[in-house]
Design a protein around this motif. Structure first.
Motif, PDB file in Angstrom:
ATOM      1  N   LEU A  25     -22.100 -86.182 -32.529  1.00 44.22           N
ATOM      2  CA  LEU A  25     -21.002 -86.846 -33.233  1.00 44.22           C
ATOM      3  C   LEU A  25     -21.510 -87.948 -34.158  1.00 44.22           C
ATOM      4  O   LEU A  25     -21.049 -88.092 -35.287  1.00 44.22           O
ATOM      5  N   GLU A  26     -22.483 -88.717 -33.681  1.00 45.40           N
ATOM      6  CA  GLU A  26     -23.049 -89.780 -34.508  1.00 45.40           C
ATOM      7  C   GLU A  26     -23.753 -89.207 -35.734  1.00 45.40           C
ATOM      8  O   GLU A  26     -23.685 -89.777 -36.821  1.00 45.40           O
ATOM      9  N   SER A  27     -24.409 -88.066 -35.578  1.00 49.51           N
ATOM     10  CA  SER A  27     -25.089 -87.460 -36.730  1.00 49.51           C
ATOM     11  C   SER A  27     -24.077 -86.990 -37.773  1.00 49.51           C
ATOM     12  O   SER A  27     -24.334 -87.052 -38.965  1.00 49.51           O
ATOM     13  N   LEU A  28     -22.912 -86.512 -37.321  1.00 52.04           N
ATOM     14  CA  LEU A  28     -21.872 -86.081 -38.261  1.00 52.04           C
ATOM     15  C   LEU A  28     -21.246 -87.258 -39.004  1.00 52.04           C
ATOM     16  O   LEU A  28     -20.781 -87.107 -40.125  1.00 52.04           O
ATOM     17  N   LEU A  41     -26.493 -79.264 -44.030  1.00 54.20           N
ATOM     18  CA  LEU A  41     -25.499 -79.746 -43.078  1.00 54.20           C
ATOM     19  C   LEU A  41     -25.334 -78.773 -41.918  1.00 54.20           C
ATOM     20  O   LEU A  41     -25.394 -79.156 -40.754  1.00 54.20           O
ATOM     21  N   ILE A  42     -25.172 -77.494 -42.225  1.00 54.06           N
ATOM     22  CA  ILE A  42     -24.935 -76.517 -41.161  1.00 54.06           C
ATOM     23  C   ILE A  42     -26.193 -76.239 -40.349  1.00 54.06           C
ATOM     24  O   ILE A  42     -26.116 -76.036 -39.138  1.00 54.06           O
ATOM     25  N   VAL A  43     -27.352 -76.270 -40.977  1.00 53.37           N
ATOM     26  CA  VAL A  43     -28.606 -76.100 -40.232  1.00 53.37           C
ATOM     27  C   VAL A  43     -28.773 -77.247 -39.238  1.00 53.37           C
ATOM     28  O   VAL A  43     -29.063 -77.030 -38.059  1.00 53.37           O
ATOM     29  N   GLY A  44     -28.565 -78.477 -39.697  1.00 55.49           N
ATOM     30  CA  GLY A  44     -28.701 -79.632 -38.814  1.00 55.49           C
ATOM     31  C   GLY A  44     -27.689 -79.610 -37.680  1.00 55.49           C
ATOM     32  O   GLY A  44     -28.028 -79.880 -36.530  1.00 55.49           O
ATOM     33  N   LEU A  45     -26.440 -79.244 -37.992  1.00 60.15           N
ATOM     34  CA  LEU A  45     -25.412 -79.188 -36.962  1.00 60.15           C
ATOM     35  C   LEU A  45     -25.719 -78.095 -35.945  1.00 60.15           C
ATOM     36  O   LEU A  45     -25.627 -78.316 -34.737  1.00 60.15           O
TER      37      LEU A  45
END
Length: 118
Positions: A25-28, A41-45
């Motif tokens: 959540l903090e990364s988002l 964004l999607i790779v990291g998530l």
């Protein structure tokens, strides 16, 4: 009063799963997320969700746009595959395939659709 069935807040806050969830959540919410393009964004998530212990084998984001010719963009990720980015043309939402789809239902009602047979 019986307290045997209650969960202590301290125990929950120390949970490794909660800590990993909070990291996602903090990364988002962080600057790194906002500075990323769709693919990063999607790779990291996807990687963070898997690191948090979720068995994610495929992740897709469906983003609406304000572009006059493009209705939205789909960004798809799988752990061992390259990111796929597909732009959806305006008018797709009027096609016969889309009219009866679960995606349209969710877009119109904002209610999720879960298949109980899965």
């Amino acid at each position: 009063m019986c307290t045997e069935n209650f969960i202590r807040v301290d125990d929950v806050m120390e949970s490794p799963k909660l800590a990993r969830t909070l990291e996602v959540l903090e990364s988002l919410a962080g600057d790194e997320c906002h500075d990323s393009d769709d693919a990063n964004l999607i790779v990291g998530l996807g990687r963070r969700l898997r690191s948090a212990g979720l068995p994610v084998d495929r992740l897709t984001l469906h983003l609406r746009t304000l572009h006059p010719e493009i209705l939205g963009r789909t960004v798809a990720w799988s752990p061992q595959e390259p990111v796929q980015i597909m732009d959806r043309e305006n008018g797709l939402d009027l096609s016969t395939d889309f009219v009866g789809s679960p995606v349209r239902h969710v877009m119109q009602t904002l209610e999720h659709s879960i298949d109980p047979n899965r």
